[in-house]
Design a protein around this motif. Structure first.
Motif, PDB file in Angstrom:
ATOM      1  N   SER A  79       0.831  -1.204   0.000  1.00  0.00           N
ATOM      2  CA  SER A  79       0.000   0.000   0.000  1.00  0.00           C
ATOM      3  C   SER A  79       0.866   1.255   0.000  1.00  0.00           C
ATOM      4  CB  SER A  79      -0.926  -0.010   1.216  1.00  0.00           C
ATOM      5  OG  SER A  79      -1.655   1.185   1.295  1.00  0.00           O
ATOM      6  N   GLU A  80       1.905   1.264   0.830  1.00  0.00           N
ATOM      7  CA  GLU A  80       2.810   2.416   0.883  1.00  0.00           C
ATOM      8  C   GLU A  80       3.511   2.627  -0.452  1.00  0.00           C
ATOM      9  OE1 GLU A  80       5.271   1.471   4.243  1.00  0.00           O
ATOM     10  OE2 GLU A  80       3.912   2.444   5.650  1.00  0.00           O
ATOM     11  N   GLN A  82       2.346   1.772  -3.439  1.00  0.00           N
ATOM     12  CA  GLN A  82       1.355   2.302  -4.374  1.00  0.00           C
ATOM     13  C   GLN A  82       1.106   3.787  -4.107  1.00  0.00           C
ATOM     14  OE1 GLN A  82      -1.786  -0.508  -3.577  1.00  0.00           O
ATOM     15  NE2 GLN A  82      -1.229  -1.783  -5.309  1.00  0.00           N
ATOM     16  N   TYR A  83       1.030   4.169  -2.837  1.00  0.00           N
ATOM     17  CA  TYR A  83       0.823   5.563  -2.469  1.00  0.00           C
ATOM     18  C   TYR A  83       2.011   6.410  -2.929  1.00  0.00           C
ATOM     19  CZ  TYR A  83       0.437   9.757   0.357  1.00  0.00           C
ATOM     20  OH  TYR A  83       0.393  11.057   0.766  1.00  0.00           O
ATOM     21  N   ARG A  84       3.216   5.898  -2.729  1.00  0.00           N
ATOM     22  CA  ARG A  84       4.416   6.617  -3.129  1.00  0.00           C
ATOM     23  C   ARG A  84       4.423   6.865  -4.638  1.00  0.00           C
ATOM     24  NH1 ARG A  84       8.786   5.750  -5.580  1.00  0.00           N
ATOM     25  NH2 ARG A  84       8.547   3.516  -5.678  1.00  0.00           N
ATOM     26  N   PHE A  87       1.825   9.490  -5.396  1.00  0.00           N
ATOM     27  CA  PHE A  87       2.309  10.772  -4.874  1.00  0.00           C
ATOM     28  C   PHE A  87       3.356  11.378  -5.811  1.00  0.00           C
ATOM     29  CE2 PHE A  87       5.231  13.167  -2.086  1.00  0.00           C
ATOM     30  CZ  PHE A  87       4.346  14.017  -1.433  1.00  0.00           C
TER      31      PHE A  87
END
Length: 162
Positions: A79-80, A82-84, A87
């Protein structure tokens, strides 16, 4: 059968060191994959304590199955990541301001403002907001700090470096 028989490779060496640590310091914690007789692997958290019984040292150990925790950690990492990616590649400026300064800013924030990330993080965030919009932005910020419901995104003008 010794406890080390339930571990393989680097985990076996690591557990052997942790067992030695128990006898040297009285306590050790470890995480390793327990391998069952059928070959199934289960990640376990171990804690070991040294106790004296009739003057003889004994290791008392306990292992806890941490499969669900490991699965949650893997899901969080995914998840992190994918968020990165989102972003970093967004077409909009995305930034996080805490305690009056920017803590994170994506590449688009640099492009739209003309400032490098280092410059953006080196000054109070309010200095980058157009003077006519500062009161509005501060009002939203203070409302959020008071627990009031405010939009999570909103438009305001910034001062470009040029």
């Amino acid at each position: 059968m010794t406890p080390l028989a339930f571990f393989e490779g680097e985990d076996r060496d690591y557990i052997a060191k942790q067992i030695k640590q128990v006898f040297e310091s009285g306590h050790a914690d470890a995480e390793a994959d327990f391998v069952s007789k059928s070959g199934n692997r289960t990640p376990l958290y171990f804690t070991g304590l040294l106790v004296q019984i009739e003057g003889k040292p004994y290791l008392i150990g306990m292992g806890i199955d941490i499969t669900k925790r490991k699965q949650a950690e893997t899901a969080l990492q995914k998840s992190e990541e994918q968020y990165r990616i989102l972003f970093e590649n967004a077409g909009e400026a995305i930034f996080i301001a805490q305690q009056g300064v920017l803590k994170f800013a994506n590449n688009q924030t640099e492009i739209l403002s003309g400032y490098s990330t280092e410059e953006l993080m080196s000054r109070p965030f309010i200095e980058f907001i157009h003077e006519d919009d500062r009161a509005f932005v501060m009002d939203r910020h203070l409302s959020r700090l008071q627990g009031l419901e405010v939009p999570s995104s909103y438009a305001f003008r910034i001062i470009h470096k040029s």
